[in-house]
Write an enzyme that holds these catalytic residues in place. Sequence first.
Site, PDB file in Angstrom:
ATOM      1  N   ASP A  35      -6.470-115.164  33.117  1.00 19.19           N
ATOM      2  CA  ASP A  35      -5.048-115.766  33.076  1.00 19.19           C
ATOM      3  C   ASP A  35      -4.582-115.845  31.658  1.00 19.19           C
ATOM      4  O   ASP A  35      -5.418-115.613  30.562  1.00 19.19           O
ATOM      5  CB  ASP A  35      -5.308-117.693  33.563  1.00 19.19           C
ATOM      6  CG  ASP A  35      -4.038-118.206  33.744  1.00 19.19           C
ATOM      7  OD1 ASP A  35      -2.963-118.372  33.017  1.00 19.19           O
ATOM      8  OD2 ASP A  35      -4.313-119.005  34.845  1.00 19.19           O
ATOM      9  N   ASP A  49      -2.972-110.879  30.790  1.00 19.68           N
ATOM     10  CA  ASP A  49      -1.673-110.788  31.299  1.00 19.68           C
ATOM     11  C   ASP A  49      -1.277-109.722  32.381  1.00 19.68           C
ATOM     12  O   ASP A  49      -1.739-108.641  31.949  1.00 19.68           O
ATOM     13  CB  ASP A  49      -0.946-110.387  30.160  1.00 19.68           C
ATOM     14  CG  ASP A  49       0.861-110.539  30.382  1.00 19.68           C
ATOM     15  OD1 ASP A  49       1.118-110.650  31.654  1.00 19.68           O
ATOM     16  OD2 ASP A  49       1.753-110.689  29.640  1.00 19.68           O
ATOM     17  N   VAL A  50      -0.862-110.220  33.456  1.00 18.11           N
ATOM     18  CA  VAL A  50      -1.071-109.313  34.705  1.00 18.11           C
ATOM     19  C   VAL A  50       0.048-108.150  34.563  1.00 18.11           C
ATOM     20  O   VAL A  50       0.050-107.344  35.507  1.00 18.11           O
ATOM     21  CB  VAL A  50      -1.093-109.932  36.107  1.00 18.11           C
ATOM     22  CG1 VAL A  50      -2.361-110.668  36.139  1.00 18.11           C
ATOM     23  CG2 VAL A  50       0.248-110.407  36.235  1.00 18.11           C
ATOM     24  N   SER A 128       3.831-116.955  50.081  1.00 18.42           N
ATOM     25  CA  SER A 128       4.313-118.141  50.162  1.00 18.42           C
ATOM     26  C   SER A 128       5.326-118.461  51.412  1.00 18.42           C
ATOM     27  O   SER A 128       5.609-117.467  52.190  1.00 18.42           O
ATOM     28  CB  SER A 128       5.543-118.259  49.025  1.00 18.42           C
ATOM     29  OG  SER A 128       6.297-119.348  49.021  1.00 18.42           O
ATOM     30  N   TYR A 141      12.791-115.069  44.079  1.00 22.43           N
ATOM     31  CA  TYR A 141      11.427-115.651  44.074  1.00 22.43           C
ATOM     32  C   TYR A 141      10.871-114.988  45.674  1.00 22.43           C
ATOM     33  O   TYR A 141       9.838-114.539  45.910  1.00 22.43           O
ATOM     34  CB  TYR A 141      11.122-116.915  44.079  1.00 22.43           C
ATOM     35  CG  TYR A 141       9.771-117.455  44.318  1.00 22.43           C
ATOM     36  CD1 TYR A 141       8.709-117.286  43.340  1.00 22.43           C
ATOM     37  CD2 TYR A 141       9.437-118.213  45.273  1.00 22.43           C
ATOM     38  CE1 TYR A 141       7.650-117.783  43.783  1.00 22.43           C
ATOM     39  CE2 TYR A 141       8.232-118.781  45.721  1.00 22.43           C
ATOM     40  CZ  TYR A 141       7.125-118.536  44.898  1.00 22.43           C
ATOM     41  OH  TYR A 141       5.818-119.068  45.152  1.00 22.43           O
ATOM     42  N   THR A 173       5.301-126.051  49.767  1.00 23.12           N
ATOM     43  CA  THR A 173       5.389-126.565  48.441  1.00 23.12           C
ATOM     44  C   THR A 173       4.163-127.316  47.975  1.00 23.12           C
ATOM     45  O   THR A 173       3.782-128.241  49.005  1.00 23.12           O
ATOM     46  CB  THR A 173       6.786-127.351  48.368  1.00 23.12           C
ATOM     47  OG1 THR A 173       7.648-126.647  48.855  1.00 23.12           O
ATOM     48  CG2 THR A 173       6.931-127.931  47.042  1.00 23.12           C
TER      49      THR A 173
HETATM   50  N1  LIG Z   1       3.120-124.553  43.949  1.00 24.91           N
HETATM   51  C1  LIG Z   1       3.869-124.279  45.055  1.00 24.91           C
HETATM   52  O1  LIG Z   1       4.587-124.923  45.625  1.00 24.91           O
HETATM   53  C2  LIG Z   1       3.349-122.583  45.617  1.00 24.91           C
HETATM   54  C3  LIG Z   1       3.848-122.506  46.795  1.00 24.91           C
HETATM   55  C4  LIG Z   1       3.586-121.138  47.447  1.00 24.91           C
HETATM   56  C5  LIG Z   1       3.055-120.364  46.818  1.00 24.91           C
HETATM   57  N2  LIG Z   1       2.777-120.460  45.276  1.00 24.91           N
HETATM   58  C6  LIG Z   1       2.280-119.364  44.914  1.00 24.91           C
HETATM   59  O2  LIG Z   1       0.691-119.893  44.288  1.00 24.91           O
HETATM   60  C7  LIG Z   1       0.382-119.352  43.024  1.00 24.91           C
HETATM   61  C8  LIG Z   1       0.146-120.156  42.089  1.00 24.91           C
HETATM   62  O3  LIG Z   1       0.791-121.136  41.644  1.00 24.91           O
HETATM   63  P1  LIG Z   1       0.654-122.416  41.215  1.00 24.91           P
HETATM   64  O4  LIG Z   1       1.630-123.585  41.984  1.00 24.91           O
HETATM   65  O5  LIG Z   1      -0.771-122.686  41.025  1.00 24.91           O
HETATM   66  O6  LIG Z   1       1.264-122.487  39.725  1.00 24.91           O
HETATM   67  P2  LIG Z   1       0.695-122.724  38.310  1.00 24.91           P
HETATM   68  O7  LIG Z   1       1.855-122.605  37.212  1.00 24.91           O
HETATM   69  O8  LIG Z   1       0.098-124.156  38.176  1.00 24.91           O
HETATM   70  O9  LIG Z   1      -0.255-121.707  37.920  1.00 24.91           O
HETATM   71  C9  LIG Z   1       0.033-120.448  38.010  1.00 24.91           C
HETATM   72  C10 LIG Z   1      -1.048-119.627  36.822  1.00 24.91           C
HETATM   73  O10 LIG Z   1      -0.786-118.249  36.796  1.00 24.91           O
HETATM   74  C11 LIG Z   1      -0.663-117.686  35.465  1.00 24.91           C
HETATM   75  N3  LIG Z   1       0.013-116.748  35.082  1.00 24.91           N
HETATM   76  C12 LIG Z   1       1.448-116.846  35.070  1.00 24.91           C
HETATM   77  N4  LIG Z   1       1.958-115.551  34.648  1.00 24.91           N
HETATM   78  C13 LIG Z   1       0.806-114.830  34.338  1.00 24.91           C
HETATM   79  C14 LIG Z   1       0.578-113.498  33.866  1.00 24.91           C
HETATM   80  N5  LIG Z   1       1.601-112.647  33.567  1.00 24.91           N
HETATM   81  N6  LIG Z   1      -0.852-113.119  33.638  1.00 24.91           N
HETATM   82  C15 LIG Z   1      -1.740-113.942  34.204  1.00 24.91           C
HETATM   83  N7  LIG Z   1      -1.586-114.949  34.615  1.00 24.91           N
HETATM   84  C16 LIG Z   1      -0.294-115.517  34.538  1.00 24.91           C
HETATM   85  C17 LIG Z   1      -0.141-119.119  34.507  1.00 24.91           C
HETATM   86  O11 LIG Z   1      -0.776-119.079  33.348  1.00 24.91           O
HETATM   87  C18 LIG Z   1      -0.878-120.403  35.425  1.00 24.91           C
HETATM   88  O12 LIG Z   1      -2.191-120.646  35.093  1.00 24.91           O
HETATM   89  C19 LIG Z   1       1.669-118.529  42.727  1.00 24.91           C
HETATM   90  O13 LIG Z   1       1.611-117.180  43.018  1.00 24.91           O
HETATM   91  C20 LIG Z   1       2.957-119.148  43.279  1.00 24.91           C
HETATM   92  O14 LIG Z   1       3.980-118.271  43.512  1.00 24.91           O
HETATM   93  C21 LIG Z   1       3.031-121.728  44.755  1.00 24.91           C
END
Ligand SMILES: NC(=O)c1ccc[n+]([C@@H]2O[C@H](COP(=O)([O-])OP(=O)(O)OC[C@H]3O[C@@H](n4cnc5c(N)ncnc54)[C@H](O)[C@@H]3O)[C@@H](O)[C@H]2O)c1
Length: 246
Positions: A35, A49-50, A128, A141, A173
């Site tokens: 992360d 960083d991905v 998602s 998105y 969500t």
């Molecule tokens: N929360 C929702 O409602 C939801 C719904 C559907 C899908 N998602 C998906 O779930 C996944 C996680 O989301 P979340 O809600 O836990 O969000 P979050 O923001 O709590 O966590 C995301 C994590 O990804 C890391 N990150 C972001 N960019 C990065 C990069 N370039 N390199 C490495 N790490 C990176 C961030 O530092 C963070 O720790 C995402 O792929 C998101 O699209 C979330």
Amino acid sequence: MSGELKAIVTGGGSGIGLAAARALAARGMKVACLDLVPPGEPFIGITCDVTDDAGVRGAVAEAAERLGGIDVLVNNAGVGAQGTVEDNPDSEWHQVFDVNVVGMVRVARAALPYLRKSQHASIVNTCSIAATAGLPQRALYSATKGAVQSLTLAMAADHIREGIRVNCVNPGTADTPWVGRLLDAADDPEAERAALNARQPMGRLVNAEEVAAAIAYLAGPEAGATTGTALAVDGGMQGLRLRPSH
Ligand SMILES: NC(=O)c1ccc[n+]([C@@H]2O[C@H](COP(=O)([O-])OP(=O)(O)OC[C@H]3O[C@@H](n4cnc5c(N)ncnc54)[C@H](O)[C@@H]3O)[C@@H](O)[C@H]2O)c1
């Protein structure tokens, strides 16, 4: 059953990724979290960083070395974007695709040489509801998540004969720091939360642990006959059509 398995989780520092890391660890797996801001103990936290290919290769190699191999990859790092097709500049389109889609590609191709050596190899991508339902103000998105779902199928086909399963989870969500930021940015956070809850047939947001349990199931040997699937964890949002409640 999955006692000795080793897993890497991208975006494992927060939200769904951190919950997934905990769920995998609870099933006896050793977990490294990659992360921008990685977590500490009990996980192996590796800053990554991905969007940086060399950095991803280095981080995956370090994870494999410290774990003693890689059996499971949870490709979960992702960022959001809001707006219609008129709202986001090209630079943002490139940047969000770079994280949400190409980021998964970079981590997968760095991990594949290790996964090929595993007896229980699997990849789980965090997709998602936005991949399968048209949501307003989510053009960019949603396009990235549609790509993730198609990529999941293509990868499942490419690697099935190598013994590597590839699936995705499609959360609705979910109540994570991400959604907390969205609510903070809304004019009326309470009304926005009520609207998000109402959009779910269950009347509440999904929680990160529910998504994590689905990820852990798909990742582990219990799902050994399951590949190329999308498991919805969305409170019924994709499949159900309810009458309005009174
Ligand atoms: N929360 C929702 O409602 C939801 C719904 C559907 C899908 N998602 C998906 O779930 C996944 C996680 O989301 P979340 O809600 O836990 O969000 P979050 O923001 O709590 O966590 C995301 C994590 O990804 C890391 N990150 C972001 N960019 C990065 C990069 N370039 N390199 C490495 N790490 C990176 C961030 O530092 C963070 O720790 C995402 O792929 C998101 O699209 C979330």
